[in-house]
Design a protein around this motif. Structure first.
Motif, mmCIF file in Angstrom:
data_model
loop_
_atom_site.group_PDB
_atom_site.id
_atom_site.type_symbol
_atom_site.label_atom_id
_atom_site.label_comp_id
_atom_site.label_asym_id
_atom_site.label_seq_id
_atom_site.Cartn_x
_atom_site.Cartn_y
_atom_site.Cartn_z
ATOM 1 N N LEU A 191 -80.489 34.026 20.498
ATOM 2 C CA LEU A 191 -81.915 34.296 20.650
ATOM 3 C C LEU A 191 -82.675 33.550 19.322
ATOM 4 C CD1 LEU A 191 -82.231 37.928 22.303
ATOM 5 C CD2 LEU A 191 -82.191 35.561 23.392
ATOM 6 N N ARG A 192 -83.906 33.136 19.380
ATOM 7 C CA ARG A 192 -84.780 32.851 18.193
ATOM 8 C C ARG A 192 -86.209 32.679 18.402
ATOM 9 N NH1 ARG A 192 -82.783 27.062 16.435
ATOM 10 N NH2 ARG A 192 -84.936 26.760 15.916
ATOM 11 N N ALA A 193 -86.952 33.385 17.486
ATOM 12 C CA ALA A 193 -88.258 33.275 17.480
ATOM 13 C C ALA A 193 -88.742 32.522 16.296
ATOM 14 C CB ALA A 193 -88.693 34.964 17.173
ATOM 15 N N ASP A 194 -88.945 31.502 16.411
ATOM 16 C CA ASP A 194 -89.216 30.699 15.238
ATOM 17 C C ASP A 194 -90.597 30.607 14.476
ATOM 18 O OD1 ASP A 194 -86.776 29.337 15.595
ATOM 19 O OD2 ASP A 194 -87.329 27.722 16.833
ATOM 20 N N ASP A 195 -91.539 31.092 15.100
ATOM 21 C CA ASP A 195 -92.901 31.041 14.585
ATOM 22 C C ASP A 195 -93.541 32.196 15.296
ATOM 23 O OD1 ASP A 195 -94.996 30.434 12.793
ATOM 24 O OD2 ASP A 195 -95.705 28.901 14.116
ATOM 25 N N HIS A 196 -93.553 33.422 14.788
ATOM 26 C CA HIS A 196 -94.053 34.456 15.505
ATOM 27 C C HIS A 196 -94.816 35.588 14.585
ATOM 28 C CE1 HIS A 196 -94.405 37.787 18.383
ATOM 29 N NE2 HIS A 196 -94.232 37.001 19.363
ATOM 30 N N PRO A 197 -95.735 36.199 14.690
ATOM 31 C CA PRO A 197 -96.233 37.283 13.843
ATOM 32 C C PRO A 197 -95.559 38.410 13.752
ATOM 33 C CG PRO A 197 -97.496 37.235 15.974
ATOM 34 C CD PRO A 197 -96.819 35.940 16.068
ATOM 35 N N ASP A 198 -94.719 38.773 14.803
ATOM 36 C CA ASP A 198 -93.809 40.022 14.813
ATOM 37 C C ASP A 198 -92.500 39.508 15.365
ATOM 38 O OD1 ASP A 198 -92.501 42.197 14.687
ATOM 39 O OD2 ASP A 198 -93.925 43.378 15.657
ATOM 40 N N PRO A 199 -91.626 38.624 14.547
ATOM 41 C CA PRO A 199 -90.503 37.745 15.155
ATOM 42 C C PRO A 199 -89.339 38.546 15.545
ATOM 43 C CG PRO A 199 -90.701 37.463 12.932
ATOM 44 C CD PRO A 199 -91.828 38.227 13.119
ATOM 45 N N LEU A 200 -89.395 39.852 15.071
ATOM 46 C CA LEU A 200 -88.077 40.965 15.510
ATOM 47 C C LEU A 200 -88.560 41.664 16.689
ATOM 48 C CD1 LEU A 200 -87.323 42.662 12.021
ATOM 49 C CD2 LEU A 200 -85.695 41.331 13.325
ATOM 50 N N ALA A 201 -89.938 41.997 16.871
ATOM 51 C CA ALA A 201 -90.495 42.392 18.161
ATOM 52 C C ALA A 201 -90.259 41.510 19.284
ATOM 53 C CB ALA A 201 -91.824 42.901 18.048
ATOM 54 N N GLU A 202 -90.464 40.360 18.957
ATOM 55 C CA GLU A 202 -90.083 39.215 19.879
ATOM 56 C C GLU A 202 -88.598 39.079 20.254
ATOM 57 O OE1 GLU A 202 -90.900 35.762 22.554
ATOM 58 O OE2 GLU A 202 -91.917 37.618 22.148
ATOM 59 N N LEU A 203 -87.680 39.264 19.449
ATOM 60 C CA LEU A 203 -86.371 39.370 19.685
ATOM 61 C C LEU A 203 -85.759 40.211 20.546
ATOM 62 C CD1 LEU A 203 -84.280 38.250 16.366
ATOM 63 C CD2 LEU A 203 -84.888 36.869 18.239
ATOM 64 N N ILE A 204 -86.536 41.410 20.273
ATOM 65 C CA ILE A 204 -86.259 42.902 21.130
ATOM 66 C C ILE A 204 -86.589 42.568 22.602
ATOM 67 C CG2 ILE A 204 -87.068 45.091 21.557
ATOM 68 C CD1 ILE A 204 -86.971 45.656 18.680
ATOM 69 N N ARG A 205 -87.985 41.769 22.725
ATOM 70 C CA ARG A 205 -88.445 41.452 24.061
ATOM 71 C C ARG A 205 -87.389 40.554 24.617
ATOM 72 N NH1 ARG A 205 -90.809 37.403 26.992
ATOM 73 N NH2 ARG A 205 -90.846 35.861 25.269
ATOM 74 N N LEU A 206 -86.998 39.273 23.948
ATOM 75 C CA LEU A 206 -86.054 38.358 24.370
ATOM 76 C C LEU A 206 -84.773 38.936 24.863
ATOM 77 C CD1 LEU A 206 -86.946 35.470 22.074
ATOM 78 C CD2 LEU A 206 -87.677 35.512 24.539
ATOM 79 N N HIS A 207 -84.305 39.819 24.247
ATOM 80 C CA HIS A 207 -83.026 40.711 24.446
ATOM 81 C C HIS A 207 -83.269 41.424 25.851
ATOM 82 C CE1 HIS A 207 -80.189 43.895 24.298
ATOM 83 N NE2 HIS A 207 -79.213 42.987 24.124
ATOM 84 N N ALA A 208 -84.643 42.006 26.201
ATOM 85 C CA ALA A 208 -84.658 42.453 27.397
ATOM 86 C C ALA A 208 -84.461 41.656 28.572
ATOM 87 C CB ALA A 208 -86.042 43.513 27.119
ATOM 88 N N VAL A 209 -85.458 40.438 28.289
ATOM 89 C CA VAL A 209 -85.479 39.396 29.350
ATOM 90 C C VAL A 209 -83.870 39.046 29.841
ATOM 91 C CG1 VAL A 209 -86.096 37.015 29.886
ATOM 92 C CG2 VAL A 209 -87.668 38.682 28.712
ATOM 93 N N ALA A 210 -83.221 38.671 28.508
ATOM 94 C CA ALA A 210 -81.798 38.222 28.930
ATOM 95 C C ALA A 210 -81.021 39.264 29.435
ATOM 96 C CB ALA A 210 -81.206 38.129 27.487
ATOM 97 N N GLY A 211 -81.300 40.592 29.347
ATOM 98 C CA GLY A 211 -80.580 41.668 30.277
ATOM 99 C C GLY A 211 -81.168 41.625 31.742
ATOM 100 N N GLU A 212 -82.267 41.166 31.887
ATOM 101 C CA GLU A 212 -82.726 41.041 33.603
ATOM 102 C C GLU A 212 -81.848 40.178 34.266
ATOM 103 O OE1 GLU A 212 -86.919 40.329 33.584
ATOM 104 O OE2 GLU A 212 -87.418 42.153 32.593
#
Length: 251
Positions: free
Chosen positions: A179-200
């Motif tokens: 997972l990567r958040a390349d340009d984001h105001p809160d990239p760690l929060a975005e990784l947490i969201r992406l991890h949740a999406v991956a789990g779906e």
């Protein structure tokens, strides 16, 4: 300008790296992993060859300390570099060049290391490691994410936030999760969201993929589809929105 955690799960042997930085696309060059071989994070004035060659040297059976000595011996710019690595047996080592920008340093523990440079304070590295070790009851991906968030809460990169990445390999050459958040105001929060999406859906489909031991993988997807459908039904019944931004499926 980065801090990262490199870890081996002692129960499964899975390898993972999480990294965050006030720098664009930090996940493109910092993390390098090969399942069953080892993991390398190369950062500060990044030298990508530390990752590429480091994995090759791990595959050849060299110990992490030997690899660091070999890599920095051939690099006249090593004083501005930082790297840490672990092999499939859990042996690890780290190097922080004396010219890395303060605060810079690393900590090594059993099956895990944390390293960073241009950080707000030493607590960034300390809290990342302490939190990781306190979260051993969690799956590796979650453990890495909560650890990195603790480092961010302690000050993180002193310049701010921009990108983050998470990569986990099981025993294959390809990642189980990347997972990567390349340009984001809160990239760690975005990784947490992406991890949740991956789990779906994604992580369940990943269980069907081909491996060296089973080159065909699992081509009958009925069991996985049923599991995904059950999870989706439970989510809807509980009134939980999907973490995904995907548009609805067209029928």
């Amino acid at each position: 300008m980065t801090w990262s955690i490199v870890a081996r799960d002692p129960l499964t042997g899975h390898l993972g790296i999480a990294v965050a930085s006030r720098f664009f696309a930090v996940g493109a060059l910092v993390p390098h992993i090969r399942g069953g071989i080892g993991a390398v994070a190369t950062q500060a004035f990044v030298n990508p060859l530390y990752g590429v060659d480091g994995l090759s040297l791990l595959a050849a059976g060299k110990a992490p300390e030997e690899i660091i000595a070999e890599l920095i011996a051939r690099d006249a710019g090593c004083n501005q570099r930082q790297l840490h690595l672990i092999d499939a047996k859990g042996r690890n080592a780290a190097f922080t060049g004396p010219a890395c920008i303060d605060w810079a340093g690393h900590l090594i523990d059993e099956n895990v290391s944390v390293a960073g440079n241009m950080l707000a304070c030493p607590d960034v590295v300390t809290e990342t490691l302490v939190t990781y070790n306190k979260a051993m009851d969690k799956p590796l991906a979650e453990r890495l994410l909560v650890a990195m968030q603790a480092g961010e809460d302690a000050g993180g990169d002193k310049r701010g936030r921009q990108s983050a990445a998470l990569a986990i390999h099981r025993d294959q050459d390809y990642p189980w999760l990347s997972l990567r958040a390349d340009d984001h105001p809160d990239p760690l929060a975005e990784l947490i969201r992406l991890h949740a999406v991956a789990g779906e859906r994604y992580l369940h489909v990943a269980e069907t993929m081909a491996t060296r031991q089973n080159p065909t993988g699992r081509t009958d997807r009925r069991e996985i589809d049923e599991k995904i459908a059950a999870l989706e039904a439970a989510r809807i019944a509980e009134g939980r929105p999907s973490a995904s931004f995907a548009t609805p499926l067209k029928m």
